[in-house]
Design a protein around this motif. Structure first.
Motif, PDB file in Angstrom:
ATOM      1  N   MET A   1       0.824  -1.197   0.000  1.00 42.00           N
ATOM      2  CA  MET A   1       0.000   0.000   0.000  1.00 42.00           C
ATOM      3  C   MET A   1       0.870   1.264   0.000  1.00 42.00           C
ATOM      4  N   LYS A   2       1.898   1.270   0.837  1.00 47.48           N
ATOM      5  CA  LYS A   2       2.764   2.449   0.892  1.00 47.48           C
ATOM      6  C   LYS A   2       3.460   2.687  -0.443  1.00 47.48           C
ATOM      7  N   LYS A   3       3.717   1.591  -1.165  1.00 50.40           N
ATOM      8  CA  LYS A   3       4.366   1.728  -2.471  1.00 50.40           C
ATOM      9  C   LYS A   3       3.500   2.563  -3.406  1.00 50.40           C
ATOM     10  N   HIS A   4       2.190   2.343  -3.374  1.00 50.82           N
ATOM     11  CA  HIS A   4       1.287   3.067  -4.266  1.00 50.82           C
ATOM     12  C   HIS A   4       1.214   4.543  -3.899  1.00 50.82           C
ATOM     13  N   TRP A   5       1.224   4.855  -2.603  1.00 50.58           N
ATOM     14  CA  TRP A   5       1.224   6.257  -2.196  1.00 50.58           C
ATOM     15  C   TRP A   5       2.566   6.907  -2.501  1.00 50.58           C
ATOM     16  N   SER A   6       3.637   6.126  -2.482  1.00 51.82           N
ATOM     17  CA  SER A   6       4.949   6.664  -2.881  1.00 51.82           C
ATOM     18  C   SER A   6       4.935   7.067  -4.351  1.00 51.82           C
ATOM     19  N   ILE A   7       4.224   6.297  -5.160  1.00 47.31           N
ATOM     20  CA  ILE A   7       4.093   6.637  -6.577  1.00 47.31           C
ATOM     21  C   ILE A   7       3.362   7.962  -6.732  1.00 47.31           C
ATOM     22  N   VAL A   8       2.317   8.171  -5.929  1.00 49.85           N
ATOM     23  CA  VAL A   8       1.584   9.440  -5.969  1.00 49.85           C
ATOM     24  C   VAL A   8       2.508  10.591  -5.573  1.00 49.85           C
ATOM     25  N   LEU A   9       3.305  10.399  -4.523  1.00 44.52           N
ATOM     26  CA  LEU A   9       4.225  11.460  -4.090  1.00 44.52           C
ATOM     27  C   LEU A   9       5.271  11.762  -5.162  1.00 44.52           C
ATOM     28  N   LEU A  10       5.739  10.739  -5.854  1.00 44.19           N
ATOM     29  CA  LEU A  10       6.680  10.967  -6.949  1.00 44.19           C
ATOM     30  C   LEU A  10       6.000  11.737  -8.084  1.00 44.19           C
ATOM     31  N   ALA A  11       4.740  11.425  -8.349  1.00 40.26           N
ATOM     32  CA  ALA A  11       3.978  12.171  -9.358  1.00 40.26           C
ATOM     33  C   ALA A  11       3.849  13.639  -8.955  1.00 40.26           C
ATOM     34  N   VAL A  12       3.677  13.899  -7.666  1.00 38.46           N
ATOM     35  CA  VAL A  12       3.593  15.279  -7.168  1.00 38.46           C
ATOM     36  C   VAL A  12       4.900  16.020  -7.439  1.00 38.46           C
ATOM     37  N   VAL A  13       6.027  15.360  -7.203  1.00 36.74           N
ATOM     38  CA  VAL A  13       7.331  15.989  -7.453  1.00 36.74           C
ATOM     39  C   VAL A  13       7.453  16.378  -8.926  1.00 36.74           C
ATOM     40  N   PHE A  14       7.067  15.452  -9.814  1.00 39.45           N
ATOM     41  CA  PHE A  14       7.143  15.762 -11.242  1.00 39.45           C
ATOM     42  C   PHE A  14       6.148  16.851 -11.630  1.00 39.45           C
ATOM     43  N   GLU A  15       4.995  16.890 -10.941  1.00 31.28           N
ATOM     44  CA  GLU A  15       4.040  17.961 -11.230  1.00 31.28           C
ATOM     45  C   GLU A  15       4.636  19.323 -10.886  1.00 31.28           C
ATOM     46  N   ILE A  16       5.252  19.404  -9.733  1.00 24.96           N
ATOM     47  CA  ILE A  16       5.870  20.670  -9.330  1.00 24.96           C
ATOM     48  C   ILE A  16       6.921  21.086 -10.355  1.00 24.96           C
TER      49      ILE A  16
END
Length: 112
Positions: A1-16
């Motif tokens: 589960m944490k892996k999937h939220w880590s993917i979201v956080l990485l997507a946030v970094v790329f969004e910024i």
């Protein structure tokens, strides 16, 4: 589960990165980086949405992306900062964390 939220956080970094790139890109190389960050953002979001509820993922993504972009703008690009802006960012982040917290385990696993 944490892996999937880590993917979201990485997507946030790329969004910024791509949002900042929209303002600061000025040649083929910097525009290419901006477009790459944009593509990676949406690829990672699509990947995370396979395992996490779409509404929660999108809310967390947009909330953290917005807050991150504002914070980077303040610290790296001398954008204005006020107490009202800080309080609104805190309110935004509290709402995002609250939504993630109240999402049940079944919803997180895609079982509705």
């Amino acid at each position: 589960m944490k892996k999937h939220w880590s993917i979201v956080l990485l997507a946030v970094v790329f969004e910024i990165l791509w949002v900042i790139g929209l303002k600061h890109s000025h040649n083929l190389l910097t525009w290419s980086g901006t477009i790459l960050a944009l593509c990676l953002t949406f690829y990672l979001l699509l990947l995370a949405n396979r395992f996490l509820p779409v509404g929660t993922v999108y809310t967390v993504f947009t909330g953290l992306g917005t807050a991150g972009t504002v914070i980077v703008g303040i610290f790296f690009f001398n954008e204005s900062m006020s107490i009202v802006k800080v309080l609104l960012l805190i309110l935004l982040l509290v709402g995002v964390m609250g939504l993630k917290t109240v999402t049940t385990k079944e919803q997180k696993e895609g079982e509705a």
